[in-house]
Design a protein around this motif. Structure first.
Motif, PDB file in Angstrom:
ATOM      1  N   MET A 171     -12.438  -1.122 -12.873  1.00  0.00           N
ATOM      2  CA  MET A 171     -12.127  -1.506 -11.505  1.00  0.00           C
ATOM      3  C   MET A 171     -10.795  -0.863 -11.083  1.00  0.00           C
ATOM      4  O   MET A 171      -9.746  -1.209 -11.619  1.00  0.00           O
ATOM      5  CB  MET A 171     -12.009  -3.028 -11.406  1.00  0.00           C
ATOM      6  N   PRO A 172     -10.835   0.087 -10.152  1.00  0.00           N
ATOM      7  CA  PRO A 172      -9.578   0.692  -9.688  1.00  0.00           C
ATOM      8  C   PRO A 172      -8.687  -0.358  -9.028  1.00  0.00           C
ATOM      9  O   PRO A 172      -9.161  -1.209  -8.281  1.00  0.00           O
ATOM     10  CB  PRO A 172     -10.031   1.731  -8.668  1.00  0.00           C
ATOM     11  N   ILE A 173      -7.399  -0.279  -9.316  1.00  0.00           N
ATOM     12  CA  ILE A 173      -6.414  -1.163  -8.706  1.00  0.00           C
ATOM     13  C   ILE A 173      -5.826  -0.419  -7.518  1.00  0.00           C
ATOM     14  O   ILE A 173      -5.319   0.693  -7.661  1.00  0.00           O
ATOM     15  CB  ILE A 173      -5.308  -1.560  -9.710  1.00  0.00           C
ATOM     16  N   LYS A 174      -5.896  -1.017  -6.368  1.00  0.00           N
ATOM     17  CA  LYS A 174      -5.403  -0.394  -5.131  1.00  0.00           C
ATOM     18  C   LYS A 174      -4.312  -1.267  -4.523  1.00  0.00           C
ATOM     19  O   LYS A 174      -4.071  -2.380  -4.966  1.00  0.00           O
ATOM     20  CB  LYS A 174      -6.546  -0.242  -4.124  1.00  0.00           C
ATOM     21  N   GLY A 175      -3.653  -0.756  -3.504  1.00  0.00           N
ATOM     22  CA  GLY A 175      -2.697  -1.548  -2.739  1.00  0.00           C
ATOM     23  C   GLY A 175      -1.280  -1.552  -3.266  1.00  0.00           C
ATOM     24  O   GLY A 175      -0.429  -2.252  -2.732  1.00  0.00           O
ATOM     25  N   PHE A 176      -0.988  -0.757  -4.301  1.00  0.00           N
ATOM     26  CA  PHE A 176       0.384  -0.702  -4.795  1.00  0.00           C
ATOM     27  C   PHE A 176       1.165   0.357  -4.024  1.00  0.00           C
ATOM     28  O   PHE A 176       0.588   1.273  -3.449  1.00  0.00           O
ATOM     29  CB  PHE A 176       0.447  -0.447  -6.303  1.00  0.00           C
ATOM     30  N   LYS A 177       2.474   0.198  -4.008  1.00  0.00           N
ATOM     31  CA  LYS A 177       3.354   1.168  -3.358  1.00  0.00           C
ATOM     32  C   LYS A 177       4.014   2.009  -4.436  1.00  0.00           C
ATOM     33  O   LYS A 177       4.413   1.497  -5.475  1.00  0.00           O
ATOM     34  CB  LYS A 177       4.417   0.466  -2.519  1.00  0.00           C
ATOM     35  N   THR A 178       4.132   3.295  -4.154  1.00  0.00           N
ATOM     36  CA  THR A 178       4.754   4.214  -5.102  1.00  0.00           C
ATOM     37  C   THR A 178       6.044   4.742  -4.507  1.00  0.00           C
ATOM     38  O   THR A 178       6.070   5.169  -3.349  1.00  0.00           O
ATOM     39  CB  THR A 178       3.810   5.394  -5.406  1.00  0.00           C
ATOM     40  N   ALA A 179       7.115   4.695  -5.297  1.00  0.00           N
ATOM     41  CA  ALA A 179       8.404   5.244  -4.869  1.00  0.00           C
ATOM     42  C   ALA A 179       8.922   6.168  -5.967  1.00  0.00           C
ATOM     43  O   ALA A 179       8.695   5.923  -7.150  1.00  0.00           O
ATOM     44  CB  ALA A 179       9.400   4.119  -4.617  1.00  0.00           C
ATOM     45  N   VAL A 180       9.593   7.227  -5.553  1.00  0.00           N
ATOM     46  CA  VAL A 180      10.167   8.177  -6.502  1.00  0.00           C
ATOM     47  C   VAL A 180      11.645   8.287  -6.244  1.00  0.00           C
ATOM     48  O   VAL A 180      12.088   8.447  -5.105  1.00  0.00           O
ATOM     49  CB  VAL A 180       9.496   9.564  -6.372  1.00  0.00           C
ATOM     50  N   GLU A 181      12.418   8.167  -7.331  1.00  0.00           N
ATOM     51  CA  GLU A 181      13.859   8.382  -7.257  1.00  0.00           C
ATOM     52  C   GLU A 181      14.248   9.222  -8.460  1.00  0.00           C
ATOM     53  O   GLU A 181      14.118   8.781  -9.609  1.00  0.00           O
ATOM     54  CB  GLU A 181      14.610   7.057  -7.264  1.00  0.00           C
ATOM     55  N   GLY A 182      14.681  10.460  -8.193  1.00  0.00           N
ATOM     56  CA  GLY A 182      15.046  11.360  -9.286  1.00  0.00           C
ATOM     57  C   GLY A 182      13.842  11.682 -10.144  1.00  0.00           C
ATOM     58  O   GLY A 182      12.848  12.204  -9.674  1.00  0.00           O
ATOM     59  N   LYS A 183      13.911  11.309 -11.417  1.00  0.00           N
ATOM     60  CA  LYS A 183      12.848  11.590 -12.381  1.00  0.00           C
ATOM     61  C   LYS A 183      11.938  10.382 -12.625  1.00  0.00           C
ATOM     62  O   LYS A 183      11.090  10.417 -13.506  1.00  0.00           O
ATOM     63  CB  LYS A 183      13.473  12.017 -13.707  1.00  0.00           C
ATOM     64  N   THR A 184      12.119   9.317 -11.835  1.00  0.00           N
ATOM     65  CA  THR A 184      11.382   8.074 -12.072  1.00  0.00           C
ATOM     66  C   THR A 184      10.440   7.741 -10.926  1.00  0.00           C
ATOM     67  O   THR A 184      10.828   7.777  -9.763  1.00  0.00           O
ATOM     68  CB  THR A 184      12.360   6.906 -12.295  1.00  0.00           C
ATOM     69  N   MET A 185       9.208   7.404 -11.296  1.00  0.00           N
ATOM     70  CA  MET A 185       8.211   6.938 -10.343  1.00  0.00           C
ATOM     71  C   MET A 185       8.013   5.441 -10.599  1.00  0.00           C
ATOM     72  O   MET A 185       7.806   5.026 -11.741  1.00  0.00           O
ATOM     73  CB  MET A 185       6.883   7.679 -10.544  1.00  0.00           C
ATOM     74  N   THR A 186       8.084   4.637  -9.537  1.00  0.00           N
ATOM     75  CA  THR A 186       7.914   3.191  -9.657  1.00  0.00           C
ATOM     76  C   THR A 186       6.729   2.750  -8.821  1.00  0.00           C
ATOM     77  O   THR A 186       6.619   3.111  -7.649  1.00  0.00           O
ATOM     78  CB  THR A 186       9.186   2.459  -9.184  1.00  0.00           C
ATOM     79  N   LEU A 187       5.852   1.972  -9.434  1.00  0.00           N
ATOM     80  CA  LEU A 187       4.722   1.377  -8.736  1.00  0.00           C
ATOM     81  C   LEU A 187       5.045  -0.090  -8.545  1.00  0.00           C
ATOM     82  O   LEU A 187       5.326  -0.796  -9.511  1.00  0.00           O
ATOM     83  CB  LEU A 187       3.450   1.466  -9.571  1.00  0.00           C
ATOM     84  N   THR A 188       5.023  -0.551  -7.313  1.00  0.00           N
ATOM     85  CA  THR A 188       5.243  -1.959  -7.007  1.00  0.00           C
ATOM     86  C   THR A 188       3.902  -2.539  -6.568  1.00  0.00           C
ATOM     87  O   THR A 188       3.312  -2.078  -5.589  1.00  0.00           O
ATOM     88  CB  THR A 188       6.308  -2.121  -5.912  1.00  0.00           C
ATOM     89  N   LEU A 189       3.450  -3.532  -7.320  1.00  0.00           N
ATOM     90  CA  LEU A 189       2.145  -4.148  -7.070  1.00  0.00           C
ATOM     91  C   LEU A 189       2.277  -5.298  -6.080  1.00  0.00           C
ATOM     92  O   LEU A 189       3.299  -5.996  -6.079  1.00  0.00           O
ATOM     93  CB  LEU A 189       1.570  -4.653  -8.385  1.00  0.00           C
ATOM     94  N   PRO A 190       1.268  -5.533  -5.259  1.00  0.00           N
ATOM     95  CA  PRO A 190       1.352  -6.638  -4.293  1.00  0.00           C
ATOM     96  C   PRO A 190       1.340  -8.012  -4.972  1.00  0.00           C
ATOM     97  O   PRO A 190       1.823  -8.989  -4.419  1.00  0.00           O
ATOM     98  CB  PRO A 190       0.131  -6.450  -3.411  1.00  0.00           C
ATOM     99  N   ARG A 191       0.802  -8.070  -6.190  1.00  0.00           N
ATOM    100  CA  ARG A 191       0.801  -9.320  -6.985  1.00  0.00           C
ATOM    101  C   ARG A 191       0.703  -8.917  -8.458  1.00  0.00           C
ATOM    102  O   ARG A 191       0.316  -7.798  -8.782  1.00  0.00           O
ATOM    103  CB  ARG A 191      -0.350 -10.229  -6.579  1.00  0.00           C
ATOM    104  N   ALA A 192       1.026  -9.841  -9.329  1.00  0.00           N
ATOM    105  CA  ALA A 192       1.006  -9.570 -10.764  1.00  0.00           C
ATOM    106  C   ALA A 192      -0.401  -9.175 -11.217  1.00  0.00           C
ATOM    107  O   ALA A 192      -1.397  -9.701 -10.714  1.00  0.00           O
ATOM    108  CB  ALA A 192       1.485 -10.793 -11.534  1.00  0.00           C
ATOM    109  N   LEU A 193      -0.463  -8.260 -12.169  1.00  0.00           N
ATOM    110  CA  LEU A 193      -1.752  -7.867 -12.726  1.00  0.00           C
ATOM    111  C   LEU A 193      -2.336  -9.022 -13.536  1.00  0.00           C
ATOM    112  O   LEU A 193      -1.637  -9.642 -14.332  1.00  0.00           O
ATOM    113  CB  LEU A 193      -1.598  -6.646 -13.634  1.00  0.00           C
TER     114      LEU A 193
END
Length: 124
Positions: free
Chosen positions: A74-96
């Protein structure tokens, strides 16, 4: 070709091999590969090089759920992706929720090479 040109070309070749052959690699992640974690709301991937954020991304898929032997991926959708420098962060709308997950990443480095990889983790 002149001798000075050949010497300059050789010096340049010796000075640049790290730049010419460098490819972006995943250095660390949270959760880590094969880790078992409590319900995360944020995932981070840190790479060896800066990368082109608009051409990079991740796919997150739930591959198993406790008590459901025939759980379809099941693909997980709805997360936001942010990049700062060499780091990519995924912020989920709720806990997995509890289950097993596969994360696939792809990044395009400053050298225009696309690198990809992936790993699995478990949420308890």
């Amino acid at each position: 070709m002149t001798r000075k040109f050949l010497i300059a070309a050789a010096a340049l070749a010796l000075a640049l091999p790290g730049v010419a052959s460098a490819h972006t690699k995943l250095l660390s992640s949270s959760p880590a590969a094969n880790a078992t974690v409590a319900k995360p709301t944020r995932l981070t991937l840190t790479f060896s090089e800066t990368f082109l954020a608009p051409m990079s991304g991740v796919e997150l898929t739930m591959t198993g759920m406790p008590g459901m032997a025939s759980h379809e991926p099941m693909p997980i959708k709805g997360f936001k992706t942010a990049v700062e420098g060499k780091t990519m962060t995924l912020t989920l709308p709720r806990a997995l929720p509890a289950g097993t997950y596969e994360l696939k990443w792809h990044v395009v480095g400053a050298d225009q090479h696309k690198m990809e990889g992936g790993y699995s983790f478990t949420v308890k």
